[in-house]
Design an enzyme around this catalytic site. Sequence first.
Site, short mmCIF file in Angstrom:
data_model
loop_
_atom_site.label_atom_id
_atom_site.label_comp_id
_atom_site.label_asym_id
_atom_site.label_seq_id
_atom_site.Cartn_x
_atom_site.Cartn_y
_atom_site.Cartn_z
N ASN A 168 8.00 -5.67 -0.66
CA ASN A 168 7.88 -4.55 0.28
C ASN A 168 6.41 -4.49 0.67
OD1 ASN A 168 7.65 -2.20 1.70
ND2 ASN A 168 8.91 -0.98 0.29
N HIS A 217 12.60 -2.84 2.61
CA HIS A 217 12.05 -1.53 2.97
C HIS A 217 12.98 -0.44 2.47
CE1 HIS A 217 8.99 -3.41 5.33
NE2 HIS A 217 9.91 -4.19 5.84
N ALA A 230 2.83 -0.82 4.87
CA ALA A 230 2.36 -0.81 6.26
C ALA A 230 1.83 -2.18 6.71
CB ALA A 230 1.28 0.25 6.44
N ASP A 272 1.43 -15.59 7.01
CA ASP A 272 1.06 -16.98 6.74
C ASP A 272 1.31 -17.34 5.26
OD1 ASP A 272 0.28 -17.45 9.36
OD2 ASP A 272 -1.86 -17.14 8.98
N ARG A 317 6.52 1.27 13.75
CA ARG A 317 7.12 0.67 12.54
C ARG A 317 8.28 -0.26 12.87
NH1 ARG A 317 4.97 3.69 8.24
NH2 ARG A 317 4.61 5.84 8.82
N HIS A 356 3.65 -4.36 9.38
CA HIS A 356 3.52 -4.22 10.83
C HIS A 356 2.25 -4.84 11.38
CE1 HIS A 356 6.68 -1.44 9.82
NE2 HIS A 356 5.85 -0.71 9.11
N ARG A 363 12.65 4.60 12.92
CA ARG A 363 11.45 5.40 12.71
C ARG A 363 10.51 5.29 13.92
NH1 ARG A 363 9.03 4.85 6.95
NH2 ARG A 363 8.07 6.79 7.70
N SER A 391 13.09 2.58 3.77
CA SER A 391 13.60 3.23 4.98
C SER A 391 14.07 2.19 5.98
CB SER A 391 12.50 4.09 5.60
OG SER A 391 11.40 3.28 5.99
N TYR A 393 11.51 8.62 1.52
CA TYR A 393 11.37 7.57 0.51
C TYR A 393 12.11 7.86 -0.80
CZ TYR A 393 7.77 5.90 3.71
OH TYR A 393 7.11 5.45 4.81
N GLU A 439 12.37 -9.68 2.20
CA GLU A 439 11.57 -8.50 2.57
C GLU A 439 12.43 -7.26 2.40
OE1 GLU A 439 8.91 -8.71 5.95
OE2 GLU A 439 9.60 -6.75 6.64
N PRO A 489 0.79 -1.23 0.00
CA PRO A 489 0.00 0.00 0.00
C PRO A 489 0.82 1.28 0.00
CG PRO A 489 -0.16 -1.13 2.11
CD PRO A 489 0.51 -2.08 1.16
N ASN A 490 0.35 2.19 -0.81
CA ASN A 490 0.86 3.57 -0.93
C ASN A 490 2.20 3.67 -1.66
OD1 ASN A 490 -1.33 4.94 0.41
ND2 ASN A 490 -0.63 3.95 2.28
N ARG A 505 5.67 12.46 -2.66
CA ARG A 505 5.65 13.08 -1.32
C ARG A 505 6.74 12.43 -0.48
NH1 ARG A 505 1.81 12.39 2.20
NH2 ARG A 505 0.83 10.60 1.28
O1 CA2 Z 1 10.29 1.89 4.20
C1 CA2 Z 1 9.45 1.23 3.55
O2 CA2 Z 1 9.69 0.75 2.44
C2 CA2 Z 1 8.05 1.01 4.12
O3 CA2 Z 1 7.66 -0.32 3.83
C3 CA2 Z 1 7.16 2.02 3.42
C4 CA2 Z 1 5.72 2.03 3.95
C5 CA2 Z 1 5.70 2.16 5.46
O4 CA2 Z 1 4.36 2.03 5.93
C6 CA2 Z 1 6.57 1.11 6.14
O5 CA2 Z 1 6.54 1.34 7.53
C7 CA2 Z 1 8.00 1.20 5.63
C8 CA2 Z 1 4.92 3.21 3.42
C9 CA2 Z 1 5.02 3.48 1.99
C10 CA2 Z 1 4.34 4.79 1.69
O6 CA2 Z 1 5.04 5.37 0.66
C11 CA2 Z 1 4.79 6.67 0.37
C12 CA2 Z 1 5.61 7.23 -0.56
C13 CA2 Z 1 5.42 8.54 -0.92
C14 CA2 Z 1 4.41 9.28 -0.35
C15 CA2 Z 1 3.60 8.69 0.60
C16 CA2 Z 1 3.77 7.37 0.94
#
Ligand code: CA2
Length: 150
Positions: free
Chosen positions: A76, A102, A79, A89, A113, A82, A109, A104, A25, A100, A12-13, A20
């Site tokens: 990846n 990430h 969210a 599973d 997270r 977590h 963080r 970041s 990121y 896996e 997601p996202n 952003r």
């Molecule tokens: O660090 C990562 O790759 C994460 O998996 C990214 C997830 C975050 O929920 C994990 O804790 C760590 C979030 C990705 C959201 O990406 C965005 C990128 C640009 C703008 C907004 C969100």
Amino acid sequence: MTVETIFVLNGPNLNLLGTREPEIYGTETLADIEAATKIRAGEFGLAAECRQTNAEGTLVDWVQEAAASSAGLIINPGAYTHTSIALYDALKAAAIPKIELHLSNIHAREAFRRHSVTAAAADGVIMGFGAAGYRLAVEALKSLLERRVA
Ligand code: CA2
């Protein structure tokens, strides 16, 4: 040379990358990352099947598909990392090499997270290297594939 397929799944996202929060990121878009990942995979004789979804169940379906039809998996989970026992599973049941990833360093963080539900089902975790992590993950997966017993 036989070309094996690996799945590269983003949760997601991650479709918002490059739009952003560049300080966390980076500035590369998901399309940029997927293109670079495919090139790196190709250099190792692998074909990368790259997909992104915001839906937890779809990720579960794709992990199952990867297990049935691919040599290995980079994920990846966003969210869902977590929270998702369903994804844990599915990964646990997938008898292929799994990494896996990430962008970041989740341990540097917010407290919520710092725990990954899913990481225990992976062979290894790469984090904190931004977009370069995807290329590193391909290299790590190739290394795992080479260790397979024929
Ligand atoms: O660090 C990562 O790759 C994460 O998996 C990214 C997830 C975050 O929920 C994990 O804790 C760590 C979030 C990705 C959201 O990406 C965005 C990128 C640009 C703008 C907004 C969100």
